[in-house]
Design a protein around this motif. Structure first.
Motif, PDB file in Angstrom:
ATOM      1  N   SER A 132       0.836  -1.210   0.000  1.00 31.49           N
ATOM      2  CA  SER A 132       0.000   0.000   0.000  1.00 31.49           C
ATOM      3  C   SER A 132       0.865   1.252   0.000  1.00 31.49           C
ATOM      4  CB  SER A 132      -0.915   0.024   1.233  1.00 31.49           C
ATOM      5  OG  SER A 132      -1.786  -1.084   1.221  1.00 31.49           O
ATOM      6  N   VAL A 133       0.315   2.315  -0.580  1.00 32.97           N
ATOM      7  CA  VAL A 133       0.983   3.623  -0.598  1.00 32.97           C
ATOM      8  C   VAL A 133      -0.019   4.650  -0.085  1.00 32.97           C
ATOM      9  CG1 VAL A 133       1.987   5.408  -2.058  1.00 32.97           C
ATOM     10  CG2 VAL A 133       2.504   3.015  -2.519  1.00 32.97           C
ATOM     11  N   GLU A 138       6.156  11.497  -5.571  1.00 32.97           N
ATOM     12  CA  GLU A 138       6.884  12.382  -6.476  1.00 32.97           C
ATOM     13  C   GLU A 138       7.542  11.587  -7.606  1.00 32.97           C
ATOM     14  OE1 GLU A 138      11.075  14.569  -6.084  1.00 32.97           O
ATOM     15  OE2 GLU A 138       9.508  15.582  -4.899  1.00 32.97           O
ATOM     16  N   ARG A 139       8.163  10.462  -7.266  1.00 33.90           N
ATOM     17  CA  ARG A 139       8.910   9.703  -8.270  1.00 33.90           C
ATOM     18  C   ARG A 139       8.963   8.239  -7.867  1.00 33.90           C
ATOM     19  NH1 ARG A 139      15.309  10.591  -9.519  1.00 33.90           N
ATOM     20  NH2 ARG A 139      15.452   9.219  -7.708  1.00 33.90           N
ATOM     21  N   VAL A 140       8.915   7.351  -8.881  1.00 35.42           N
ATOM     22  CA  VAL A 140       9.057   5.917  -8.639  1.00 35.42           C
ATOM     23  C   VAL A 140      10.049   5.341  -9.651  1.00 35.42           C
ATOM     24  CG1 VAL A 140       7.904   3.678  -8.534  1.00 35.42           C
ATOM     25  CG2 VAL A 140       6.673   5.744  -7.808  1.00 35.42           C
ATOM     26  N   ARG A 184       3.544   7.107 -12.556  1.00 37.17           N
ATOM     27  CA  ARG A 184       2.085   7.286 -12.537  1.00 37.17           C
ATOM     28  C   ARG A 184       1.322   5.967 -12.465  1.00 37.17           C
ATOM     29  NH1 ARG A 184       4.508  10.760 -15.754  1.00 37.17           N
ATOM     30  NH2 ARG A 184       4.421   9.327 -17.528  1.00 37.17           N
ATOM     31  N   ILE A 185       1.992   4.915 -12.050  1.00 37.80           N
ATOM     32  CA  ILE A 185       1.351   3.601 -12.039  1.00 37.80           C
ATOM     33  C   ILE A 185       0.819   3.236 -10.650  1.00 37.80           C
ATOM     34  CG2 ILE A 185       1.762   1.128 -12.383  1.00 37.80           C
ATOM     35  CD1 ILE A 185       3.718   1.830 -14.562  1.00 37.80           C
ATOM     36  N   LEU A 186       1.519   3.671  -9.616  1.00 40.78           N
ATOM     37  CA  LEU A 186       1.130   3.258  -8.265  1.00 40.78           C
ATOM     38  C   LEU A 186      -0.189   3.892  -7.836  1.00 40.78           C
ATOM     39  CD1 LEU A 186       4.460   3.179  -6.227  1.00 40.78           C
ATOM     40  CD2 LEU A 186       3.372   1.379  -7.578  1.00 40.78           C
ATOM     41  N   GLN A 187      -0.944   3.090  -7.076  1.00 40.70           N
ATOM     42  CA  GLN A 187      -2.198   3.541  -6.473  1.00 40.70           C
ATOM     43  C   GLN A 187      -2.086   3.346  -4.967  1.00 40.70           C
ATOM     44  OE1 GLN A 187      -4.982   0.930  -8.394  1.00 40.70           O
ATOM     45  NE2 GLN A 187      -4.341   1.544 -10.471  1.00 40.70           N
TER      46      GLN A 187
END
Length: 915
Positions: A132-133, A138-140, A184-187
């Motif tokens: 989980s996030v 900002e950046r991955v 922009r992939i993580l939820q």
């Protein structure tokens, strides 16, 4: 003036860069002539703070300028600004960035994970982690690698658009990792899946089609670095908290193909198992990745005499087929691959040998798009089973290869030559898939050093191969040993074998090609010990006469001047070939030592080179200049490698001419002689003869395969026989680039594009005409910019158009003009009348046949100018028999043949001069 294409280590704005001293290159673009860079300034900064500033440096250097600032930090973004001033008072600016990676495998904090599936399980393992996030991201960045080939999905979306990561390296010594952007992939809730196929690591590979060349379990290593807007960060990494399962990929082998069952569901998650690998062996991705670079639509649906449903894509290629379908639940669709149809029009997969290359898809009842993940095929045709209604628009061939920048174009007035150039390029693309393989379709696909060596010069014209070969050469050095020298294949899965000439010489020749093409001194620095080690290995094998005359040699592999059933190595003395390369590599090593200012080695290898040349002359050339092996290859090596003493060269050249004439102006060379044959003839004032051989259309010749419908280069001159049958040796690839090495001669001699200084800082433009081609338009995009050479010779008028990139100079030799012209950058055009090539008095044939036969001038004219007359069937027939053979025949037959020629000449205004 504009400054463009800022490259950091040959790449634009790279991420995951682990080069501790990256190099910067840029190009100047200007419409003015004679533009040179007078000064530059490079500023490297991080977070707005300047770290390295060269100041205004008065230099014309704009290629591979090394960073000399403070030590770079891992996982950091750096900004680069380059200002340039030219000699016309102009100023330009270009900016870019680079992002460092982990700067070494030991900086991974993740753990290697594997599985404990039973040995008979063929499905690819899928390593799974949910997390989980809760903060704003900002950046991955994701850093990953595997033992095997892998694919990462986050929340069902594949990271990146590449295939076959981490690539094929010498796994026991080197393993690449990759860097992915995933901003922009993580939820809030996330699932990461890493699927690992057997690939080169564990898969079935090699002549024996055996598995487990490097290990018997695939494994994964990955870290997800998340940086939050509040300045904090965290790492999600592989460890024992991950789970493993299997998915829809039920089996996958590079040779055998892939089976995907979209009906398969596996809810069972099992515990992962920790494993290990030497972290110090892990390096960042060194070359461009493998991608789908083109998609070809299906061209034709064929129902064969055997009632097979076959689709033709019109091009032999490397990749796989994307299939769109809506099948019934459980419906199985089978896709088989082949390079060719037999002469009856039936599907012919025999060139694949034991590589069955079959993809199978099980449908789930919905509209689906299938394509493989961890396999590739060499094919033009597919056979489809299990699908009744075949719509061509639902089948697309996906072209796969290392995504190298295309740098060369070559177009001539001869459509057969243009198809040959296309075939060369397609074979390069098909075989430059992470490593330089020999062929992409059968149960081999190995990194043969000999094939790569003979083709490297041509490869460097067609594509930017600097990173591709740099990565592979690092593996060459890692596989090299003092005991066995350089392996025949790299990465080496064939076991220990003593090094062999022309194959193992790749360790010396290819670094030199890269240096000359790109001005890359670092490749010589990095490979120097490998280059030196190979020459020292040969020296250790020499006898008391100073020559290498022991052990296995390939000789002139697949040459035609010896019965292949008895010996594939050709008629040229194998140790003549070995010692020719010994001298050649020693001389390159000497030149590399000069570039690197290694004074002791310059002296040592200069003396060794002269010693080997002297011994070569004593052993292989008699006192009167007769070469021991007066084969085409033997003569060509003695001439092109500059081995024969000056007093012997004319006789060797005459022997070469005689040999070619005895083969009716056809080549008989194999892998070793073919790359240099036309070069040797052109350099020794026999360029017209080189052109005659080059444009032959019957067997054996380059254009024979073109006339037989080839769309790639064949392994053999007669892979398909004139009657449509196939070579049955069991070694008959239809996509094998070695004989495509003629491409370098096409660029250098016909188009006339050559380097006088490394990287084409100074250029030689010297186009040379041949009969049968009336125009050529060629380009080469060098590290300084695009070079163009275009010419035509029509209606007694020669037109030449040249373009020289900014910040370079050139020497131009116009066709049929003796004096060179020195030019700077810019566009130049020339137009002038041609000088007559037939400087003879008009000679009419209003005499009797007997007078002609007794007239030496007539015989001389026929010998000299018959190639000019090729095309008329009667003349071609008489010429191919050759005058000497005609005169040796019965008088009646001689008279008849000569009358054919005379009649043809009379139809052309009775004058040889007019023709």
């Amino acid at each position: 003036m504009k400054v463009t294409e800022l490259k950091i280590e040959y790449r634009e704005n790279p991420i995951g860069l682990d080069v501790v001293k990256p190099r910067f290159s840029w190009k100047l673009v200007s419409k003015e002539q004679n533009v040179l860079q007078e000064a530059y300034r490079i500023v490297v900064s991080k977070g707005g703070v300047d770290l390295w500033d060269t100041g205004i440096n008065e230099s014309s250097n704009s290629v591979l300028i090394q960073y000399e600032g403070p030590e770079l930090a891992p996982l950091s973004l750096y900004e680069v600004k380059v200002e340039v001033w030219d000699n016309k008072g102009n100023q330009g600016l270009v900016q870019g960035t680079f992002e460092t990676g982990l700067l070494g495998g030991t900086n991974f904090s993740a753990e290697w994970i594997t599985h404990e599936f039973p040995e008979e399980e063929t499905a690819c393992p899928v390593f799974v982690k949910e997390f989980s996030v809760k903060k704003t991201i900002e950046r991955v960045r994701v850093y990953a690698t595997s033992l095997g080939v892998y694919e990462i999905k986050i929340n069902g979306e594949k990271l990146g658009d590449t295939f076959f990561a981490p690539g094929w390296t010498s796994y026991k010594n080197r393993l690449q990792y990759q860097t992915y952007q995933a901003d922009r992939i993580l939820q809030e809730k996330n699932k990461i899946e890493i699927t690992v196929g057997n690939g080169w690591y564990k898969g079935i590979f090699g002549f024996t089609c055996t598995p487990n060349h490097y290990g018997d379990r695939v494994a994964a290593l990955a870290e997800i670095h998340i940086t939050y807007t509040d300045g904090t960060s965290e790492i999600i990494k592989t460890d024992e908290s991950w789970k493993v399962t299997t998915g829809s990929i039920r089996s996958s082998e590079i040779y055998m193909g892939e089976t995907i069952d979209s009906c398969y569901k596996n809810e069972k998650l099992e515990e992962v198992v920790s494993t290990s690998y030497k972290m110090e062996n892990i390096i960042a991705q060194e070359s461009e990745p493998v991608r789908i670079t083109e998609k070809l639509p299906a061209k034709e649906l064929i129902i064969t005499p055997k009632e097979e449903k076959v689709i033709d894509f019109g091009q032999n290629l490397t990749g796989f087929v994307e299939v769109k379908v809506k099948g019934k639940v459980g419906q199985r669709i089978t896709i088989k691959h082949a390079e060719v149809l037999d002469k009856e029009g039936n599907f012919y997969p025999d060139t694949l040998r034991k590589a069955i290359s079959v993809d199978q898809y099980v449908c789930n009842g919905e509209e689906q798009t299938f394509l493989p993940h961890f396999t590739f095929h060499g094919f033009r045709y597919i056979s489809i089973e299990g699908l009744e209604d075949i719509q061509l628009e639902n089948f697309t061939a996906c072209v796969l290869h290392t995504e190298m920048e295309e740098t060369g174009t070559f177009i001539s007035s001869n459509p057969l030559v243009n198809q040959l150039q296309s075939n060369i390029q397609w074979s390069q693309r098909g075989n430059f898939l992470d490593i330089p393989s020999d062929c992409p379709q059968r149960d081999e696909r190995l990194g043969w050093t000999g094939d790569a060596q003979v083709f490297a010069g041509t490869a460097a014209y067609n594509h930017n191969v600097a990173l591709f070969f740099t990565k592979w050469l690092h593996d060459v050095a890692s596989e090299q040993t003092e005991e066995f020298g350089v392996p025949h294949v790299v990465p080496n899965i064939l076991g220990d074998q003593d090094g062999a000439a022309a194959w193992s010489d790749a360790a010396v020749i290819i670094p030199w090609v890269i240096y000359e093409t790109y001005g890359d001194v670092r490749i010589l620095e990095e490979q120097y010990e490998s280059m030196k080690g190979w020459v020292e290995y040969i020296t250790s094998k020499c006898g008391s006469n100073g020559l290498w005359q022991t052990g296995f040699q390939y000789g002139d592999w697949l040459a035609l001047d010896k019965e292949e059933s008895a010996d594939r190595t050709g008629a040229t003395d194998k140790y003549l070939v070995a010692n020719a390369y010994y001298a050649y590599s020693t001389n390159i090593l000497r030149k590399a030592a000069e570039v690197l200012n290694k004074a002791e080695d310059i002296k040592k290898y200069s003396e060794l080179y002269q010693k080997v040349k002297k011994a070569f002359n004593e052993e292989y050339i008699t006192a009167t200049g007769r070469l021991v092996s007066e084969t085409q290859t033997g003569c060509v090596l003695a001439l092109y490698f500059d081995l024969a003493e000056e007093k012997y060269r004319n006789r060797i050249l005459e022997a070469l001419e005689t040999n070619i004439a005895n083969h009716k102006n056809h080549l008989s060379t194999g892998f070793v002689g073919t790359p240099y044959l036309c070069h040797a003839l052109t350099e020794n004032n026999l360029h017209d003869l080189a052109g005659t051989i080059f444009l032959k259309e019957d067997y054996p010749s380059w254009l024979y395969s073109v006339k037989k419908g080839a769309t790639t280069i064949w392994e053999r001159w007669n892979s398909i026989l004139p009657n449509g049958d196939f070579d049955t040796s069991g070694m008959n690839s239809l996509n094998h680039y070695a004989y495509g090495s003629i491409g370098e001669w096409m660029y250098r001699r016909l188009a006339g594009i050559n380097q006088l200084q490394p990287g084409y800082k100074k250029i030689l433009i010297k186009p040379q005409f041949i009969k049968g081609i009336t125009s050529i338009d060629a380009t080469f995009n060098s590290v300084y910019g695009e070079i163009k050479s275009s010419w035509s010779c029509k209606d007694n008028v020669i037109k030449v158009a040249i373009e020289i990139p900014a910040n370079t100079t050139a020497i131009l030799y116009l066709p049929e003009k003796e004096q060179p012209i020195e030019i700077g950058s810019g566009i130049y055009q020339y137009e002038y009348e041609t000088e007559t090539r037939l400087e003879i008095e008009k000679f009419t044939f209003d005499t009797t046949l007997q007078e002609i036969l007794n007239e030496p001038l007539a015989i001389e004219l026929f010998n000299q100018y018959a190639p000019e007359l090729m095309g008329h069937p009667m003349i071609e027939f008489a010429y191919q028999l050759s005058v000497s053979e005609v005169l040796a025949n019965a008088p009646t037959e001689s008279a008849t043949l000569f009358k054919m020629v005379i009649d043809a000449l009379n139809k052309s205004n009775n004058e040889v001069g007019a023709i």
